[in-house]
Design an enzyme around this catalytic site. Sequence first.
Site, PDB file in Angstrom:
ATOM      1  N   ASP A  20       0.821  -1.212   0.000  1.00  0.00           N
ATOM      2  CA  ASP A  20       0.000   0.000   0.000  1.00  0.00           C
ATOM      3  C   ASP A  20       0.858   1.268   0.000  1.00  0.00           C
ATOM      4  OD1 ASP A  20      -2.329   1.445  -0.030  1.00  0.00           O
ATOM      5  OD2 ASP A  20      -2.796   1.163   2.091  1.00  0.00           O
ATOM      6  N   ASN A  22       1.211   3.497  -2.939  1.00  0.00           N
ATOM      7  CA  ASN A  22       1.721   3.957  -4.243  1.00  0.00           C
ATOM      8  C   ASN A  22       1.239   5.366  -4.581  1.00  0.00           C
ATOM      9  OD1 ASN A  22       2.691   1.378  -4.393  1.00  0.00           O
ATOM     10  ND2 ASN A  22       1.337   0.706  -6.047  1.00  0.00           N
ATOM     11  N   GLY A  23      -0.043   5.613  -4.307  1.00  0.00           N
ATOM     12  CA  GLY A  23      -0.630   6.913  -4.650  1.00  0.00           C
ATOM     13  C   GLY A  23       0.004   8.046  -3.851  1.00  0.00           C
ATOM     14  N   HIS A  37       2.311   3.537  -9.023  1.00  0.00           N
ATOM     15  CA  HIS A  37       2.116   2.099  -9.271  1.00  0.00           C
ATOM     16  C   HIS A  37       3.295   1.535 -10.058  1.00  0.00           C
ATOM     17  CE1 HIS A  37      -1.801   2.344  -7.567  1.00  0.00           C
ATOM     18  NE2 HIS A  37      -2.364   3.000  -8.564  1.00  0.00           N
ATOM     19  N   LEU A 131      10.829 -20.315  -4.740  1.00  0.00           N
ATOM     20  CA  LEU A 131       9.766 -19.516  -4.126  1.00  0.00           C
ATOM     21  C   LEU A 131       8.445 -19.636  -4.897  1.00  0.00           C
ATOM     22  CD1 LEU A 131       8.913 -17.101  -2.172  1.00  0.00           C
ATOM     23  CD2 LEU A 131       9.626 -15.599  -4.035  1.00  0.00           C
ATOM     24  N   ARG A 194      -5.015  -1.753   8.834  1.00  0.00           N
ATOM     25  CA  ARG A 194      -6.222  -2.534   8.544  1.00  0.00           C
ATOM     26  C   ARG A 194      -5.923  -3.651   7.552  1.00  0.00           C
ATOM     27  NH1 ARG A 194      -7.401   2.778   6.671  1.00  0.00           N
ATOM     28  NH2 ARG A 194      -7.020   2.983   4.441  1.00  0.00           N
TER      29      ARG A 194
HETATM   30  C1  IPE Z   1      -5.445  -2.677  -0.201  1.00  0.00           C
HETATM   31  O1  IPE Z   1      -5.089  -1.354  -0.396  1.00  0.00           O
HETATM   32  C2  IPE Z   1      -5.452  -3.413  -1.507  1.00  0.00           C
HETATM   33  C3  IPE Z   1      -4.149  -3.614  -2.140  1.00  0.00           C
HETATM   34  C4  IPE Z   1      -2.981  -3.294  -1.633  1.00  0.00           C
HETATM   35  C5  IPE Z   1      -4.183  -4.257  -3.418  1.00  0.00           C
HETATM   36  P1  IPE Z   1      -6.177  -0.213  -0.550  1.00  0.00           P
HETATM   37  O2  IPE Z   1      -5.425   1.049  -0.681  1.00  0.00           O
HETATM   38  O3  IPE Z   1      -7.118  -0.542  -1.631  1.00  0.00           O
HETATM   39  O4  IPE Z   1      -6.933  -0.292   0.852  1.00  0.00           O
HETATM   40  P2  IPE Z   1      -7.892   0.751   1.562  1.00  0.00           P
HETATM   41  O5  IPE Z   1      -8.993   1.042   0.602  1.00  0.00           O
HETATM   42  O6  IPE Z   1      -7.094   1.978   1.869  1.00  0.00           O
HETATM   43  O7  IPE Z   1      -8.349   0.068   2.800  1.00  0.00           O
HETATM   44  C1  IPE Z   2      -1.547   0.301  -3.372  1.00  0.00           C
HETATM   45  O1  IPE Z   2      -1.327   1.659  -3.393  1.00  0.00           O
HETATM   46  C2  IPE Z   2      -1.789  -0.282  -4.757  1.00  0.00           C
HETATM   47  C3  IPE Z   2      -3.164  -0.748  -5.003  1.00  0.00           C
HETATM   48  C4  IPE Z   2      -4.128  -0.739  -4.130  1.00  0.00           C
HETATM   49  C5  IPE Z   2      -3.450  -1.261  -6.319  1.00  0.00           C
HETATM   50  P1  IPE Z   2      -2.527   2.699  -3.386  1.00  0.00           P
HETATM   51  O2  IPE Z   2      -2.894   3.006  -4.807  1.00  0.00           O
HETATM   52  O3  IPE Z   2      -3.634   2.224  -2.549  1.00  0.00           O
HETATM   53  O4  IPE Z   2      -1.833   3.976  -2.744  1.00  0.00           O
HETATM   54  P2  IPE Z   2      -2.473   4.984  -1.689  1.00  0.00           P
HETATM   55  O5  IPE Z   2      -3.016   4.168  -0.564  1.00  0.00           O
HETATM   56  O6  IPE Z   2      -3.554   5.726  -2.413  1.00  0.00           O
HETATM   57  O7  IPE Z   2      -1.333   5.850  -1.278  1.00  0.00           O
HETATM   58 MG    MG Z   3      -4.042   2.427  -0.581  1.00  0.00          MG
END
Ligand code: IPE
Ligand code: IPE
Ligand code: MG
Length: 246
Positions: A20, A22-23, A37, A131, A194
């Site tokens: 989690d 990346n954004g 991503h 693996l 979570r």
């Molecule tokens: C969980 O991350 C799913 C993945 C890492 C693929 P999210 O970013 O989607 O989770 P929430 O929505 O913040 O709980």
């Molecule tokens: C996790 O990073 C990747 C996926 C859920 C696909 P996010 O895209 O959820 O990144 P944030 O949580 O918005 O920083």
């Molecule tokens: Mg996320």
Amino acid sequence: MVIEELKKNCIPRHVAVIMDGNGRWAELHGNDRIYGHRQGVDAVRSIVEGAGEVGIKYLTLYAFSTENWDRPKNEVNALMSLLVDAIVKEIENLNEKNVKMHAIGNLDSFPSDVQLKLAEAIEKTSSNTGLNLILALSYSGRWDILQMVKQIVSKAINGEIVEKQINESLIVNHLSTSGIPDPELLIRTSGEYRISNFLLWQIAYSEFYFTPILWPDFRKENLFEAIADFQRRERRFGKTSEQIRS
Ligand code: IPE
Ligand code: IPE
Ligand code: MG
């Protein structure tokens, strides 16, 4: 953290990771979410390598959740093409490292080109013995439990199984992770605390490790750090500390 500091006889067999952040990483670097991503692929490469080096047998990566389908269309599309690109580009590297790829999740929900590339990669790595890399794609813990219930109910209706045969091992054998031991360690990056509908049944006794590091910055050294933390814990499984130590 260096690999030599880890206790060789206490390496988790199965590590699951919620990748989690990346954004937020992209935003910090003044770029769009898709860029984040893309950078996340380097982190995947590094921990797949690290997992192989320490002798982890199963590494499950949460790459796309059932709920992620609700993201903006351009982000979902970008994730799809990134997935195909990464699979195609990394396949040789995975083969060199003796990695066997698997996928769990509602794979039918993906566009056919994604399904095809995925099936090809799984096939091309199928005889590898190192693996096991399990990609959780269009996955959610509730989806997994639901599909398990449907399979068992349909077998019960057909008369293949009777009520007294319904036990934990029957359930385990019908989850998408059938044949894979439960993860001893679950890692989530980006400072969120979570589960976000990841493995639910399977994490009943997993140790959780949360780190503020955003996924694109995560490297195998961070994985080793998580394992070192895991090795300092006492897993009691309901018993007393005294019972465990004796
Ligand atoms: C969980 O991350 C799913 C993945 C890492 C693929 P999210 O970013 O989607 O989770 P929430 O929505 O913040 O709980
Ligand atoms: C996790 O990073 C990747 C996926 C859920 C696909 P996010 O895209 O959820 O990144 P944030 O949580 O918005 O920083
Ligand atoms: Mg996320």
